[in-house]
Design an enzyme around this catalytic site. Structure first.
Site, PDB file in Angstrom:
ATOM      1  N   CYS A 197      44.390  45.232  55.484  1.00  0.00           N
ATOM      2  CA  CYS A 197      45.173  46.084  55.733  1.00  0.00           C
ATOM      3  C   CYS A 197      46.722  45.888  55.103  1.00  0.00           C
ATOM      4  O   CYS A 197      46.664  45.748  53.890  1.00  0.00           O
ATOM      5  CB  CYS A 197      45.188  46.710  56.977  1.00  0.00           C
ATOM      6  SG  CYS A 197      46.032  48.318  57.367  1.00  0.00           S
TER       7      CYS A 197
ATOM      8  N   HIS B  48      39.823  47.270  58.417  1.00  0.00           N
ATOM      9  CA  HIS B  48      39.891  46.397  59.465  1.00  0.00           C
ATOM     10  C   HIS B  48      38.740  45.850  59.690  1.00  0.00           C
ATOM     11  O   HIS B  48      38.205  46.142  61.050  1.00  0.00           O
ATOM     12  CB  HIS B  48      40.766  46.941  60.740  1.00  0.00           C
ATOM     13  CG  HIS B  48      42.160  46.949  60.661  1.00  0.00           C
ATOM     14  ND1 HIS B  48      43.084  45.732  61.109  1.00  0.00           N
ATOM     15  CD2 HIS B  48      42.985  47.799  60.029  1.00  0.00           C
ATOM     16  CE1 HIS B  48      44.243  46.104  60.767  1.00  0.00           C
ATOM     17  NE2 HIS B  48      44.237  47.382  60.165  1.00  0.00           N
TER      18      HIS B  48
ATOM     19  N   GLU C 265      38.028  42.999  60.828  1.00  0.00           N
ATOM     20  CA  GLU C 265      37.853  42.308  62.262  1.00  0.00           C
ATOM     21  C   GLU C 265      37.382  42.939  63.506  1.00  0.00           C
ATOM     22  O   GLU C 265      37.073  42.441  64.665  1.00  0.00           O
ATOM     23  CB  GLU C 265      38.977  41.172  62.153  1.00  0.00           C
ATOM     24  CG  GLU C 265      40.130  42.078  62.802  1.00  0.00           C
ATOM     25  CD  GLU C 265      40.930  42.982  61.847  1.00  0.00           C
ATOM     26  OE1 GLU C 265      41.814  44.075  62.459  1.00  0.00           O
ATOM     27  OE2 GLU C 265      40.479  43.211  60.873  1.00  0.00           O
TER      28      GLU C 265
END
Length: 277
Positions: A139, A246, A248
């Site tokens: 990001c 994102h 993660e």
């Protein structure tokens, strides 16, 4: 196209049937954010550097050993001393970059800023690219890679591009962090396309800024349906990848998450071995 590194079997994250024991875990530096750059933090709290645990857990899940990096913007010699002990660099998400870092005046739509983080992350990325150290940007991290390479950003996608596709699907607007907002098309022949083994993927989206002018030594490796840049990567052999979403957030075994982190950690292992040779 540069081929994506594969993880040596000796570096599997856990010993088990068909797996060799872990030999050495690469040290991955994860940059932090100034606590008071976050909206709603009381002024009386002690000065602190913080970062979401998910980034550290995603790195750990594929065999990396993550460490938090301090934002000594007034002491880059200490930042350099820490950097020299790293095998890879991860730039996470966070607040907006200062437009001054890419030579523009600040528009009213720009949100919270963290000048110390800008200074340290830009310097770290420049060192890493010069040295061939693997860099993964998520990001805001993708934007840092672009700015550190001489590029610029759209300061506010809705105001400047007029797109109707929603990119700023923030939890504060009622969206879950794992909400799949839209697809991104992956550039044919790119490292990212090879890693994800697909022409397109669905991604979550929590940003209102994006790449405007592409930085030197980078290529665009993913775009949204409205043309907004969703990923960049280096044109050389070193692992330099920045995605605007994102990964993660998702489970470590997710097919659009694990390949990115695995390749990054594998490249960090190889970098550490070359440096030690």
């Amino acid at each position: 196209m540069t081929s994506a590194p594969t993880r040596p079997a000796a570096y599997d994250t856990a010993a088990g049937e068909g797996r060799a024991p872990l030999l050495r875990r690469p040290v991955i530096g994860v940059t932090t954010q100034t606590l008071h750059a976050i909206e709603g933090i009381p002024a009386g709290l002690p000065d602190s550097w913080v970062m979401n645990q998910r980034y550290f857990r995603a790195v750990t899940a594929v065999g990396g050993a993550p460490v938090m990096l301090p934002l000594f913007d007034d002491d880059l010699a200490t930042v350099r001393a820490v950097y020299e002990r790293l095998d890879g660099l991860l730039i996470p998400g966070g607040v907006d970059m200062q437009p001054a870092t890419y030579g523009e005046a600040t528009r009213p739509e720009v949100g919270r800023l963290d000048p110390a983080r800008d200074t340290v992350e830009i310097q770290l990325v420049r060192w890493a690219i010069a040295d061939g150290m693997p860099v993964l940007g998520l990001c805001r991290g993708a934007q840092v890679i672009n700015v550190a390479s001489g590029g610029s950003l759209w300061q506010d996608i809705p105001a400047q591009l007029g797109t109707t596709l929603i990119h700023d699907c923030y939890p504060t607007r009622g969206f879950a962090r794992d909400h799949l907002a839209h697809p991104v098309a992956l550039a044919a022949g790119s490292r990212l396309e090879a890693l994800l083994d697909a022409p397109s993927v669905q991604v979550n989206s929590m940003h209102h800024q994006s790449v405007k002018t592409l930085g030197d030594g980078l290529l665009i490796s993913a775009v949204a349906p409205d043309g907004v840049v969703e990923a960049v990567e280096g044109t050389g052999d070193a692992f330099v990848v920045g995605v605007q979403w994102h990964p993660e957030v998702f489970d470590a075994e997710d097919p659009t998450t694990r390949p990115i982190f695995e390749a990054f950690v594998a490249a960090s292992i190889e970098y550490g071995e070359r440096r030690a040779a």
